[in-house]
Design an enzyme around this catalytic site. Sequence first.
Site, PDB file in Angstrom:
ATOM      1  N   LEU A   1       0.812  -1.218   0.000  1.00  0.00           N
ATOM      2  CA  LEU A   1       0.000   0.000   0.000  1.00  0.00           C
ATOM      3  C   LEU A   1       0.850   1.273   0.000  1.00  0.00           C
ATOM      4  O   LEU A   1       0.319   2.369   0.100  1.00  0.00           O
ATOM      5  CB  LEU A   1      -0.925   0.014   1.220  1.00  0.00           C
ATOM      6  CG  LEU A   1      -1.995  -1.081   1.240  1.00  0.00           C
ATOM      7  CD1 LEU A   1      -2.737  -1.067   2.560  1.00  0.00           C
ATOM      8  CD2 LEU A   1      -2.977  -0.913   0.083  1.00  0.00           C
ATOM      9  N   ARG A   2       2.177   1.102  -0.105  1.00  0.00           N
ATOM     10  CA  ARG A   2       3.047   2.287  -0.055  1.00  0.00           C
ATOM     11  C   ARG A   2       2.741   3.238  -1.201  1.00  0.00           C
ATOM     12  O   ARG A   2       2.769   4.453  -1.042  1.00  0.00           O
ATOM     13  CB  ARG A   2       4.515   1.852  -0.070  1.00  0.00           C
ATOM     14  CG  ARG A   2       5.447   2.934   0.453  1.00  0.00           C
ATOM     15  CD  ARG A   2       6.878   2.449   0.588  1.00  0.00           C
ATOM     16  NE  ARG A   2       7.091   1.788   1.866  1.00  0.00           N
ATOM     17  CZ  ARG A   2       7.653   0.607   2.024  1.00  0.00           C
ATOM     18  NH1 ARG A   2       8.041  -0.078   0.986  1.00  0.00           N
ATOM     19  NH2 ARG A   2       7.831   0.086   3.212  1.00  0.00           N
ATOM     20  N   GLY A   3       2.426   2.689  -2.379  1.00  0.00           N
ATOM     21  CA  GLY A   3       2.115   3.526  -3.540  1.00  0.00           C
ATOM     22  C   GLY A   3       0.884   4.392  -3.303  1.00  0.00           C
ATOM     23  O   GLY A   3       0.870   5.587  -3.637  1.00  0.00           O
TER      24      GLY A   3
END
Length: 350
Positions: free
Chosen positions: A286-288
């Site tokens: 979910l970093r993006g």
Amino acid sequence: MTDIQNQTRPVFPFTAIIGQEEMKLALILNVIDPKIGGVMIMGDRGTGKSTTIRAIADLLPEIEVVADDLFNSHVADYDLMSDFTKDKVTQGIEVTTKQVKVPMVDLPLGATEDRLCGTIDIEKALNEGIKTFEPGLLAKANRGILYVDEVNLLDDHLVDILLDASASGWNTVEREGISIRHPSRFVLVGSGNPEEGELRPQLLDRFGMHAEIRTVKDPCLRVQIVEQRSDFDKNPQACINKFHEQQVKLKNDIILAQNKLPNIMIDYSLRVKISEICSILNVDGLRGDIVTNRAAKAFAAYQGHDEVRLGDVKTVITLCLRHRLRKDPLDTMDSGSKVDKVVNEVVGDL
């Protein structure tokens, strides 16, 4: 001696840099919100990567630090305070401060772990019971910019330490049962030439943004760039004076954006669109999503908006996602174009 030289050496003005808008925007957004997670700049040799990074550091407003502190501690923010300053504040001891330029620290390729993290004088600790800490580059870079040129040639072990400190905001040094921890909040900027080797995907993913720069092809623009540089080399102060007003305006824009940022809202429907794009592109984790939301807010603040608009998301999303896509050796489309294509499919009708 080095610090004195750095202070007096003239720096090429950021607003005088022609082209490379993607790299400049990524740097500005990371300065507005350091929690974006830094920027990786990959591109051809001789395209002004180092010049641009040093120029953004010189442009930034001075910061207030605790005068007798080794870590550029903040006088009021506990997250940016060393234990030494915290103890003073807790005990009600008066803390003196001073204004300094935002630290700009270069990490040389041959650096050791001790040079990066700092060292504890074990002999003094054991014999006299005094914790003596010799600060490393992570301490000096706190609340500033840490620049790693040719990051793809840096030892993987050091890259791991760098990224961990950048993500957590803290650096811990442990030697022979003695432990010292200090704040290490900095904008991590890496640059490199893809011909000299790629970063491991899991490390690349830890950089908030990824800017790609190419050699300028337009002959007229090339001449303009060469002339600009020649003018600076001939008379640095005249060049700095020429761009003074533009520099002041950009500095003020950055300060306004930093102040505006906490109040910027992003609509739920836009957040869903961002996550939909990440999902279609098969972005791992979910970093993006998180970085794109942060970057869109920073860009909205920079543009003077009160909330994030669709155009803000479209401007920053390629910078945030292109390095997070899985590599397919048979794919003829580069990752940036692939992100653009999916973005237009998802939000083109809005």
